[in-house]
Design a protein around this motif. Structure first.
Motif, PDB file in Angstrom:
ATOM      1  N   GLY A   1      61.187  24.081  85.167  1.00  0.00           N
ATOM      2  CA  GLY A   1      60.635  24.751  86.347  1.00  0.00           C
ATOM      3  C   GLY A   1      61.666  25.550  87.111  1.00  0.00           C
TER       4      GLY A   1
ATOM      5  N   ARG B   1      66.550  34.431  79.419  1.00  0.00           N
ATOM      6  CA  ARG B   1      66.108  35.501  80.322  1.00  0.00           C
ATOM      7  C   ARG B   1      65.793  36.781  79.564  1.00  0.00           C
ATOM      8  NH1 ARG B   1      69.321  37.524  85.686  1.00  0.00           N
ATOM      9  NH2 ARG B   1      67.687  38.894  86.431  1.00  0.00           N
TER      10      ARG B   1
ATOM     11  N   VAL C   1      64.442  45.487  89.809  1.00  0.00           N
ATOM     12  CA  VAL C   1      63.440  44.421  89.806  1.00  0.00           C
ATOM     13  C   VAL C   1      62.253  44.874  88.979  1.00  0.00           C
ATOM     14  CG1 VAL C   1      62.026  42.917  91.239  1.00  0.00           C
ATOM     15  CG2 VAL C   1      64.183  43.788  92.126  1.00  0.00           C
TER      16      VAL C   1
ATOM     17  N   VAL D   1      61.650  27.030  81.490  1.00  0.00           N
ATOM     18  CA  VAL D   1      60.260  26.832  81.899  1.00  0.00           C
ATOM     19  C   VAL D   1      59.946  25.345  82.006  1.00  0.00           C
ATOM     20  CG1 VAL D   1      57.858  27.242  81.244  1.00  0.00           C
ATOM     21  CG2 VAL D   1      59.540  29.049  80.952  1.00  0.00           C
TER      22      VAL D   1
ATOM     23  N   ASP E   1      62.327  36.963  78.303  1.00  0.00           N
ATOM     24  CA  ASP E   1      61.299  36.817  79.348  1.00  0.00           C
ATOM     25  C   ASP E   1      60.800  35.387  79.510  1.00  0.00           C
ATOM     26  OD1 ASP E   1      61.337  39.457  80.182  1.00  0.00           O
ATOM     27  OD2 ASP E   1      59.879  40.062  78.662  1.00  0.00           O
TER      28      ASP E   1
ATOM     29  N   VAL F   1      62.311  28.940  86.733  1.00  0.00           N
ATOM     30  CA  VAL F   1      62.119  30.390  86.685  1.00  0.00           C
ATOM     31  C   VAL F   1      62.238  31.007  88.073  1.00  0.00           C
ATOM     32  CG1 VAL F   1      60.517  32.232  86.068  1.00  0.00           C
ATOM     33  CG2 VAL F   1      60.702  30.210  84.630  1.00  0.00           C
ATOM     34  N   ASP F   2      61.665  30.376  89.086  1.00  0.00           N
ATOM     35  CA  ASP F   2      61.659  30.941  90.437  1.00  0.00           C
ATOM     36  C   ASP F   2      62.637  30.251  91.380  1.00  0.00           C
ATOM     37  OD1 ASP F   2      59.659  32.750  89.739  1.00  0.00           O
ATOM     38  OD2 ASP F   2      58.083  31.265  90.119  1.00  0.00           O
ATOM     39  N   LYS F   3      63.547  29.469  90.859  1.00  0.00           N
ATOM     40  CA  LYS F   3      64.523  28.763  91.691  1.00  0.00           C
ATOM     41  C   LYS F   3      65.674  29.693  92.061  1.00  0.00           C
ATOM     42  CE  LYS F   3      62.579  24.701  91.446  1.00  0.00           C
ATOM     43  NZ  LYS F   3      62.047  23.977  92.544  1.00  0.00           N
ATOM     44  N   SER F   4      66.498  29.233  92.979  1.00  0.00           N
ATOM     45  CA  SER F   4      67.644  30.032  93.415  1.00  0.00           C
ATOM     46  C   SER F   4      68.677  30.119  92.294  1.00  0.00           C
ATOM     47  CB  SER F   4      68.281  29.390  94.651  1.00  0.00           C
ATOM     48  OG  SER F   4      68.921  28.189  94.301  1.00  0.00           O
TER      49      SER F   4
ATOM     50  N   GLN G   1      69.697  27.411  89.211  1.00  0.00           N
ATOM     51  CA  GLN G   1      69.676  27.824  87.805  1.00  0.00           C
ATOM     52  C   GLN G   1      71.055  27.645  87.177  1.00  0.00           C
ATOM     53  OE1 GLN G   1      68.255  31.840  88.234  1.00  0.00           O
ATOM     54  NE2 GLN G   1      66.119  31.229  88.036  1.00  0.00           N
TER      55      GLN G   1
END
Length: 134
Positions: A119, A105, A25, A116, A108, A121-124, A128
């Motif tokens: 939205g 990915r 991570v 982006v 970055d 980026v922070d989804k499961s 994705q």
């Protein structure tokens, strides 16, 4: 016949990277951020497992023969070819979706990328994957 590909794809590269100082991570490594990304892409060697997909088709052929013999149903060669085409198309769509997400990915998640904008980026991972696939 598949020993070398199975052996290469089963090497635990995550453990090797962890012992080399790369955290899974966003860890640090003595090189640059780009070298970290390159080390993580070594995990792509697990794609060598895809050479085993022919075994899946051979297994499905045996299952189809078993169904024909036990139920006395004739499954045409055209139907079998159509099913193989459909499965192959789904696998290809999966690979393309995963490759598109991988490219974003590795950079970055640039602000002008589709990930982006959606939205994601922070989804499961499932969300994705479904966006990448469709």
């Amino acid at each position: 016949g598949f020993f070398i590909t199975d052996f290469c794809s089963s090497i635990p590269l995550d453990l090797i990277l962890k012992t080399a100082g790369v955290d899974s991570v966003g860890g640090t490594v003595t090189g640059t951020k780009q070298s970290l990304k390159m080390l993580k892409t070594l995990r792509i060697t697990k794609l060598l497992r895809l050479f085993r997909i022919n075994r899946l088709f051979q297994y499905l052929k045996k299952v189809m023969l078993l169904i024909e013999e036990t139920l006395n149903i004739r499954i045409s060669d055209g139907f079998t070819k159509l099913m193989r085409l459909g499965v192959g198309a789904l696998i290809l769509a999966h690979w393309i979706g995963c490759f598109n997400f991988l490219l974003v990915r590795l950079h970055d998640f640039p602000s002008d990328s589709w990930v982006v904008y959606a939205g994601l980026v922070d989804k499961s991972p499932y969300v994705q994957w479904s966006w990448s696939f469709f």
